[in-house]
Motif scaffolding. Structure first.
Motif, PDB file in Angstrom:
ATOM      1  N   LEU A  55      18.032-107.773  -4.971  1.00  0.00           N
ATOM      2  CA  LEU A  55      17.735-108.069  -6.313  1.00  0.00           C
ATOM      3  C   LEU A  55      16.672-107.917  -6.746  1.00  0.00           C
ATOM      4  O   LEU A  55      15.549-108.294  -6.041  1.00  0.00           O
ATOM      5  CB  LEU A  55      18.322-109.708  -6.330  1.00  0.00           C
ATOM      6  CG  LEU A  55      17.427-110.805  -6.736  1.00  0.00           C
ATOM      7  CD1 LEU A  55      17.761-110.866  -8.328  1.00  0.00           C
ATOM      8  CD2 LEU A  55      17.909-112.107  -6.061  1.00  0.00           C
ATOM      9  N   GLU A  56      16.319-107.629  -7.708  1.00  0.00           N
ATOM     10  CA  GLU A  56      15.086-107.196  -8.451  1.00  0.00           C
ATOM     11  C   GLU A  56      14.565-108.384  -9.410  1.00  0.00           C
ATOM     12  O   GLU A  56      15.199-108.307 -10.543  1.00  0.00           O
ATOM     13  CB  GLU A  56      15.118-105.964  -9.075  1.00  0.00           C
ATOM     14  CG  GLU A  56      13.652-105.200  -9.665  1.00  0.00           C
ATOM     15  CD  GLU A  56      13.201-104.460  -8.290  1.00  0.00           C
ATOM     16  OE1 GLU A  56      11.614-104.463  -8.325  1.00  0.00           O
ATOM     17  OE2 GLU A  56      13.765-104.301  -7.518  1.00  0.00           O
ATOM     18  N   PRO A  57      13.804-109.210  -8.996  1.00  0.00           N
ATOM     19  CA  PRO A  57      13.380-110.432  -9.959  1.00  0.00           C
ATOM     20  C   PRO A  57      12.439-109.757 -11.064  1.00  0.00           C
ATOM     21  O   PRO A  57      11.784-108.603 -10.784  1.00  0.00           O
ATOM     22  CB  PRO A  57      12.466-111.080  -8.950  1.00  0.00           C
ATOM     23  CG  PRO A  57      11.877-110.348  -7.588  1.00  0.00           C
ATOM     24  CD  PRO A  57      12.933-109.455  -7.794  1.00  0.00           C
ATOM     25  N   PRO A  58      12.339-110.467 -12.117  1.00  0.00           N
ATOM     26  CA  PRO A  58      11.291-110.001 -13.087  1.00  0.00           C
ATOM     27  C   PRO A  58       9.926-110.052 -12.799  1.00  0.00           C
ATOM     28  O   PRO A  58       9.560-110.666 -11.568  1.00  0.00           O
ATOM     29  CB  PRO A  58      11.597-111.336 -14.135  1.00  0.00           C
ATOM     30  CG  PRO A  58      12.558-112.205 -13.422  1.00  0.00           C
ATOM     31  CD  PRO A  58      13.061-111.766 -12.414  1.00  0.00           C
ATOM     32  N   PRO A  59       9.282-109.237 -13.505  1.00  0.00           N
ATOM     33  CA  PRO A  59       7.801-108.947 -12.906  1.00  0.00           C
ATOM     34  C   PRO A  59       6.929-110.326 -13.004  1.00  0.00           C
ATOM     35  O   PRO A  59       6.116-110.211 -12.289  1.00  0.00           O
ATOM     36  CB  PRO A  59       7.084-107.903 -14.017  1.00  0.00           C
ATOM     37  CG  PRO A  59       8.413-107.433 -14.696  1.00  0.00           C
ATOM     38  CD  PRO A  59       9.612-108.141 -14.578  1.00  0.00           C
ATOM     39  N   GLU A  60       7.357-111.327 -14.007  1.00  0.00           N
ATOM     40  CA  GLU A  60       6.249-112.316 -14.151  1.00  0.00           C
ATOM     41  C   GLU A  60       6.709-113.424 -13.054  1.00  0.00           C
ATOM     42  O   GLU A  60       5.792-114.337 -12.839  1.00  0.00           O
ATOM     43  CB  GLU A  60       6.461-112.816 -15.433  1.00  0.00           C
ATOM     44  CG  GLU A  60       8.130-113.190 -15.835  1.00  0.00           C
ATOM     45  CD  GLU A  60       8.744-112.008 -16.606  1.00  0.00           C
ATOM     46  OE1 GLU A  60      10.006-112.126 -16.794  1.00  0.00           O
ATOM     47  OE2 GLU A  60       8.094-111.176 -17.004  1.00  0.00           O
ATOM     48  N   THR A  61       7.659-113.175 -12.146  1.00  0.00           N
ATOM     49  CA  THR A  61       8.028-113.917 -10.981  1.00  0.00           C
ATOM     50  C   THR A  61       7.036-113.931  -9.970  1.00  0.00           C
ATOM     51  O   THR A  61       6.434-115.109  -9.434  1.00  0.00           O
ATOM     52  CB  THR A  61       9.217-113.400 -10.519  1.00  0.00           C
ATOM     53  OG1 THR A  61      10.168-113.416 -11.304  1.00  0.00           O
ATOM     54  CG2 THR A  61       9.825-114.416  -9.194  1.00  0.00           C
ATOM     55  N   GLU A  62       6.397-112.981  -9.903  1.00  0.00           N
ATOM     56  CA  GLU A  62       5.304-112.714  -8.785  1.00  0.00           C
ATOM     57  C   GLU A  62       4.142-113.452  -9.275  1.00  0.00           C
ATOM     58  O   GLU A  62       3.153-114.408  -8.436  1.00  0.00           O
ATOM     59  CB  GLU A  62       4.915-111.191  -8.642  1.00  0.00           C
ATOM     60  CG  GLU A  62       3.711-111.122  -7.443  1.00  0.00           C
ATOM     61  CD  GLU A  62       3.553-109.635  -7.373  1.00  0.00           C
ATOM     62  OE1 GLU A  62       2.315-109.583  -6.463  1.00  0.00           O
ATOM     63  OE2 GLU A  62       4.328-108.888  -7.784  1.00  0.00           O
ATOM     64  N   SER A  63       3.545-113.281 -10.265  1.00  0.00           N
ATOM     65  CA  SER A  63       2.513-114.234 -11.012  1.00  0.00           C
ATOM     66  C   SER A  63       2.927-115.725 -10.964  1.00  0.00           C
ATOM     67  O   SER A  63       1.986-116.466 -10.834  1.00  0.00           O
ATOM     68  CB  SER A  63       1.919-113.788 -12.442  1.00  0.00           C
ATOM     69  OG  SER A  63       3.123-113.669 -13.144  1.00  0.00           O
ATOM     70  N   MET A  64       3.920-116.140 -11.318  1.00  0.00           N
ATOM     71  CA  MET A  64       4.422-117.357 -11.415  1.00  0.00           C
ATOM     72  C   MET A  64       4.300-117.965 -10.094  1.00  0.00           C
ATOM     73  O   MET A  64       3.802-119.180  -9.705  1.00  0.00           O
ATOM     74  CB  MET A  64       5.744-117.612 -11.953  1.00  0.00           C
ATOM     75  CG  MET A  64       6.060-118.908 -12.333  1.00  0.00           C
ATOM     76  SD  MET A  64       7.479-119.694 -11.100  1.00  0.00           S
ATOM     77  CE  MET A  64       8.439-118.283 -10.317  1.00  0.00           C
ATOM     78  N   LEU A  65       4.762-117.268  -8.855  1.00  0.00           N
ATOM     79  CA  LEU A  65       4.713-117.677  -7.645  1.00  0.00           C
ATOM     80  C   LEU A  65       3.194-117.911  -7.169  1.00  0.00           C
ATOM     81  O   LEU A  65       2.817-118.892  -6.488  1.00  0.00           O
ATOM     82  CB  LEU A  65       5.540-116.938  -6.742  1.00  0.00           C
ATOM     83  CG  LEU A  65       7.035-116.858  -6.614  1.00  0.00           C
ATOM     84  CD1 LEU A  65       7.556-115.945  -5.917  1.00  0.00           C
ATOM     85  CD2 LEU A  65       7.483-118.293  -6.436  1.00  0.00           C
ATOM     86  N   PHE A  66       2.442-117.210  -7.637  1.00  0.00           N
ATOM     87  CA  PHE A  66       0.982-116.856  -7.310  1.00  0.00           C
ATOM     88  C   PHE A  66       0.280-118.159  -7.834  1.00  0.00           C
ATOM     89  O   PHE A  66      -0.349-118.939  -7.208  1.00  0.00           O
ATOM     90  CB  PHE A  66       0.317-115.866  -7.701  1.00  0.00           C
ATOM     91  CG  PHE A  66      -1.299-115.580  -7.256  1.00  0.00           C
ATOM     92  CD1 PHE A  66      -1.772-115.497  -5.986  1.00  0.00           C
ATOM     93  CD2 PHE A  66      -2.396-115.983  -8.373  1.00  0.00           C
ATOM     94  CE1 PHE A  66      -2.974-115.521  -5.589  1.00  0.00           C
ATOM     95  CE2 PHE A  66      -3.463-115.858  -7.940  1.00  0.00           C
ATOM     96  CZ  PHE A  66      -4.089-115.468  -6.529  1.00  0.00           C
ATOM     97  N   ALA A  67       0.458-118.430  -8.967  1.00  0.00           N
ATOM     98  CA  ALA A  67      -0.081-119.635  -9.925  1.00  0.00           C
ATOM     99  C   ALA A  67       0.547-121.108  -9.077  1.00  0.00           C
ATOM    100  O   ALA A  67      -0.211-121.858  -8.923  1.00  0.00           O
ATOM    101  CB  ALA A  67       0.346-119.689 -11.159  1.00  0.00           C
TER     102      ALA A  67
END
Length: 98
Positions: A55-67
């Motif tokens: 499953l390919e999560p949306p690109p903003e997921t990575e920045s959300m998890l980092f925040a």
């Protein structure tokens, strides 16, 4: 120095620390994944990955998890500092009562 002056200087420093990198750094903020992919492609242009993600999560997921990780870390550090300060204040008030 007055408390207001110190607070103002600290606030100014925080604003500068947040704004200066955005103003001074130009270009794309590529991550380590992109740099690694470019290096692998340069070393071996015929490389194919072993598997594809399910499953390919949306690109903003990575920045959300980092925040989220940064917020949890800051909360934990703040809690520990408050805990130690509370213990210190409690021990000082106990010492003054005796």
């Amino acid at each position: 120095m007055k408390t207001r002056t110190i607070t103002g200087l600290v606030l100014l420093a925080v604003i500068l620390l947040a704004a200066l990198p955005l103003l001074l750094v130009s270009g794309d903020f590529g991550g380590a994944d992109g740099a690694a992919e470019a290096a692998i492609t340069q070393i071996n242009p015929h490389y194919t990955p072993w598997f594809q993600p399910l499953l390919e999560p949306p690109p903003e997921t990575e920045s959300m998890l980092f925040a989220l990780q940064a917020a949890l870390g800051a909360g934990l550090i703040g809690y520990i500092i408050g805990l130690f300060k509370g213990r210190k204040d409690a021990s000082q008030s106990d010492a003054q009562k005796d």
